[in-house]
Design a protein around this motif. Structure first.
Motif, mmCIF file in Angstrom:
data_model
loop_
_atom_site.group_PDB
_atom_site.id
_atom_site.type_symbol
_atom_site.label_atom_id
_atom_site.label_comp_id
_atom_site.label_asym_id
_atom_site.label_seq_id
_atom_site.Cartn_x
_atom_site.Cartn_y
_atom_site.Cartn_z
ATOM 1 N N VAL A 75 -40.720 16.027 28.385
ATOM 2 C CA VAL A 75 -40.888 16.420 29.764
ATOM 3 C C VAL A 75 -39.651 16.262 30.524
ATOM 4 O O VAL A 75 -39.270 14.878 30.393
ATOM 5 N N GLY A 76 -39.090 17.101 31.320
ATOM 6 C CA GLY A 76 -38.241 16.848 32.013
ATOM 7 C C GLY A 76 -36.769 17.250 31.767
ATOM 8 O O GLY A 76 -35.750 17.375 32.337
ATOM 9 N N GLU A 77 -36.872 17.454 30.393
ATOM 10 C CA GLU A 77 -35.242 17.805 29.710
ATOM 11 C C GLU A 77 -35.068 19.313 30.118
ATOM 12 O O GLU A 77 -36.068 19.960 29.927
ATOM 13 N N VAL A 78 -33.731 19.553 29.859
ATOM 14 C CA VAL A 78 -33.220 20.970 29.959
ATOM 15 C C VAL A 78 -32.825 21.341 28.527
ATOM 16 O O VAL A 78 -32.130 20.479 27.691
ATOM 17 N N VAL A 79 -33.713 22.446 28.216
ATOM 18 C CA VAL A 79 -33.355 22.734 26.732
ATOM 19 C C VAL A 79 -32.956 24.324 26.443
ATOM 20 O O VAL A 79 -32.857 24.926 27.743
ATOM 21 N N MET A 80 -32.475 24.623 25.444
ATOM 22 C CA MET A 80 -32.571 26.025 25.227
ATOM 23 C C MET A 80 -33.611 26.522 24.219
ATOM 24 O O MET A 80 -33.859 25.763 23.240
ATOM 25 N N TYR A 81 -34.320 27.810 24.422
ATOM 26 C CA TYR A 81 -35.178 28.183 23.242
ATOM 27 C C TYR A 81 -35.038 29.572 22.983
ATOM 28 O O TYR A 81 -34.352 30.283 23.623
ATOM 29 N N ALA A 82 -35.528 30.032 21.825
ATOM 30 C CA ALA A 82 -35.198 31.193 21.285
ATOM 31 C C ALA A 82 -36.650 31.739 21.138
ATOM 32 O O ALA A 82 -37.787 31.207 20.939
ATOM 33 N N SER A 83 -36.752 33.194 21.200
ATOM 34 C CA SER A 83 -37.992 33.851 21.259
ATOM 35 C C SER A 83 -38.092 34.778 20.147
ATOM 36 O O SER A 83 -37.045 35.370 19.562
ATOM 37 N N GLY A 84 -39.486 35.507 19.950
ATOM 38 C CA GLY A 84 -39.535 36.373 18.930
ATOM 39 C C GLY A 84 -39.298 35.806 17.575
ATOM 40 O O GLY A 84 -39.896 34.614 17.221
ATOM 41 N N SER A 85 -39.227 36.905 16.700
ATOM 42 C CA SER A 85 -38.998 36.401 15.300
ATOM 43 C C SER A 85 -37.968 35.507 14.977
ATOM 44 O O SER A 85 -38.154 34.628 13.971
ATOM 45 N N SER A 86 -37.102 35.103 15.732
ATOM 46 C CA SER A 86 -35.984 34.341 15.843
ATOM 47 C C SER A 86 -36.757 32.665 15.771
ATOM 48 O O SER A 86 -36.235 31.747 15.430
ATOM 49 N N ALA A 87 -37.581 32.560 16.660
ATOM 50 C CA ALA A 87 -38.565 31.466 16.686
ATOM 51 C C ALA A 87 -39.153 30.815 15.603
ATOM 52 O O ALA A 87 -39.659 29.878 15.633
ATOM 53 N N ARG A 88 -39.140 31.903 14.673
ATOM 54 C CA ARG A 88 -39.688 31.455 13.383
ATOM 55 C C ARG A 88 -38.797 30.783 12.247
ATOM 56 O O ARG A 88 -38.884 30.477 10.966
ATOM 57 N N GLN A 89 -37.385 30.664 12.751
ATOM 58 C CA GLN A 89 -36.408 30.304 11.777
ATOM 59 C C GLN A 89 -35.954 28.743 12.005
ATOM 60 O O GLN A 89 -35.049 28.379 11.755
ATOM 61 N N THR A 90 -36.855 28.156 12.329
ATOM 62 C CA THR A 90 -36.771 26.403 11.991
ATOM 63 C C THR A 90 -37.603 25.943 11.048
ATOM 64 O O THR A 90 -38.564 26.630 10.677
ATOM 65 N N THR A 91 -37.452 24.991 10.561
ATOM 66 C CA THR A 91 -38.178 24.325 9.165
ATOM 67 C C THR A 91 -39.711 24.417 9.688
ATOM 68 O O THR A 91 -40.532 24.396 9.158
ATOM 69 N N VAL A 92 -39.832 23.697 11.185
ATOM 70 C CA VAL A 92 -41.151 23.493 11.644
ATOM 71 C C VAL A 92 -42.089 24.604 11.963
ATOM 72 O O VAL A 92 -43.293 24.862 12.163
ATOM 73 N N THR A 93 -41.399 25.978 12.032
ATOM 74 C CA THR A 93 -41.919 26.976 12.794
ATOM 75 C C THR A 93 -42.151 28.281 11.504
ATOM 76 O O THR A 93 -42.614 29.320 11.654
ATOM 77 N N ARG A 94 -41.265 28.040 10.558
ATOM 78 C CA ARG A 94 -41.455 29.032 9.574
ATOM 79 C C ARG A 94 -42.705 29.761 9.252
ATOM 80 O O ARG A 94 -43.584 28.930 8.813
ATOM 81 N N ASP A 95 -42.612 30.997 9.050
ATOM 82 C CA ASP A 95 -44.019 31.560 8.626
ATOM 83 C C ASP A 95 -45.053 31.226 9.384
ATOM 84 O O ASP A 95 -46.285 31.311 9.041
ATOM 85 N N ARG A 96 -45.075 30.988 10.751
ATOM 86 C CA ARG A 96 -46.037 30.509 11.429
ATOM 87 C C ARG A 96 -46.153 31.310 12.698
ATOM 88 O O ARG A 96 -45.336 31.926 13.313
ATOM 89 N N PRO A 97 -47.341 31.505 13.286
ATOM 90 C CA PRO A 97 -47.668 32.300 14.371
ATOM 91 C C PRO A 97 -47.053 31.954 15.556
ATOM 92 O O PRO A 97 -47.859 31.497 16.628
ATOM 93 N N CYS A 98 -45.812 31.682 15.535
ATOM 94 C CA CYS A 98 -45.198 31.133 16.831
ATOM 95 C C CYS A 98 -44.048 31.848 17.084
ATOM 96 O O CYS A 98 -43.207 32.510 16.688
ATOM 97 N N ASP A 99 -44.108 32.344 18.647
ATOM 98 C CA ASP A 99 -42.834 33.326 19.159
ATOM 99 C C ASP A 99 -42.058 32.607 20.046
ATOM 100 O O ASP A 99 -41.330 33.186 20.754
ATOM 101 N N ALA A 100 -41.960 31.444 20.255
ATOM 102 C CA ALA A 100 -40.958 30.748 21.138
ATOM 103 C C ALA A 100 -40.741 29.461 20.453
ATOM 104 O O ALA A 100 -41.801 28.496 20.297
ATOM 105 N N VAL A 101 -39.498 28.826 20.632
ATOM 106 C CA VAL A 101 -39.154 27.581 19.885
ATOM 107 C C VAL A 101 -38.106 26.963 20.609
ATOM 108 O O VAL A 101 -37.071 27.730 21.096
ATOM 109 N N ILE A 102 -37.968 25.463 20.895
ATOM 110 C CA ILE A 102 -36.936 24.746 21.525
ATOM 111 C C ILE A 102 -36.220 24.491 20.424
ATOM 112 O O ILE A 102 -36.823 23.522 19.647
#
Lengths: 95, 95, 95, 95, 95
Positions: B51-78
């Motif tokens: 909390v408090g940090e400035v981040v970049m996030y990706a949305s949509g199917s691109s949000a599933r291209q990380t190890t923790v989010t792959r093939d999961r119902p996730c549409d936004a990832v930091i």
């Protein structure tokens, strides 16, 4: 795709390892009359674009269809540097 | 990608099992001038953002291209913690 | 993901066969301050959510990453029931 | 899909090689009453559309489902030239 | 998914061959109170919907998850005809 002007850069050392080595550019969206719309996106560069240049960028899953962005958590990519665009037969922008 | 500031957390015990163990952070979208735009998203954290940090996030199917989010119902990832960004040669934000 | 409150149901007997047996819930989008934003979506339920509950929902292709929605023409899914969320250290919502 | 009028062209010699040979057209979005909405998109042409024509375009990953755009960083494609459309039984546009 | 009312048809003889034989319907988006929002989409019909009917439609890649739209450049599909919907326990619309 949308038209935009590269106006800045983002540096992020702590990131998803798949994003290592990529260049993050701040792109302000342009309207067809070459005015800024107020929207922006941070896009990965795939064509050697620099600050000040007018570019086209693709969003969503299409942003992962370049060599540098494939299978990465990237939702916006600069895929062309614009030479010129015309509206109703008149040149609106020329590099 | 868009820029945002992590401003909160969401707790949800009853969820799609594929989301077990993930951290849900409330991210307020930032404009290129570092002001809040009024939009937000709940994003899964893949980089240890707080909390408090400035981040970049990706949305949509691109949000599933990380190890923790792959093939999961996730549409936004930091996918990155921002160190600094510049607009027109001036530093707008520095960590 | 976005936060929303389940406020209704949709019944549709004549539909794409792949959608048979699914529950369609009307979800009003919530802002981070727990006020309604005026937007809504009809989402498929994957977690047993009921009218009145506060939920998180995923949109786009990510909405097809649950057991009940996989490979179906579904672009929004409720994937969690929210227990609580905090903004700037204060609890905004508690179930 | 959305309705639009082709109003211009974009030339970009320095681009992602996968985009070589494609035609980039500026499409202004039309409302159902055939008025311009103020939005636009740069779309790849897959049907031989020319400036002045009214077209339908598809966005997102669906824009990659034509022979010319498959597996390319393209997020908008013109996939039809419109002959006519009707609203409430009245012809709004006829080619 | 969103709720909409079918208000018209689009005819396009010159189109991407993958779209041959599909029906293009103009769908005006409805709010949860059954009023028109001002937005529209041209959607492919997969359920035999006709002008005047209230429907649900899916957008994006999810619009390609029906038999008639699979692998086609289609970003919106009508996947259900609505019988009724309720908000806060009151019926807003009944066929």
């Amino acid at each position: 795709m949308l038209l935009g002007r590269v106006t800045g850069t983002v540096v992020a050392s702590q990131k998803e390892p798949l994003m290592d080595g990529l260049t993050f550019l701040v792109v302000r969206q342009l309207g067809v009359d070459n005015s800024e719309t107020g929207s922006y996106v941070v896009a990965v560069d795939s064509v050697g674009a620099g600050v000040g240049e007018v570019v086209m960028y693709a969003s969503g899953s299409s942003a992962r269809q370049t060599t540098v962005t494939r299978d990465r958590p990237c939702d916006a990519v600069i895929m062309a540097i614009v030479d010129t665009w015309e509206i109703d037969g008149e040149t609106v922008y020329e590099k």
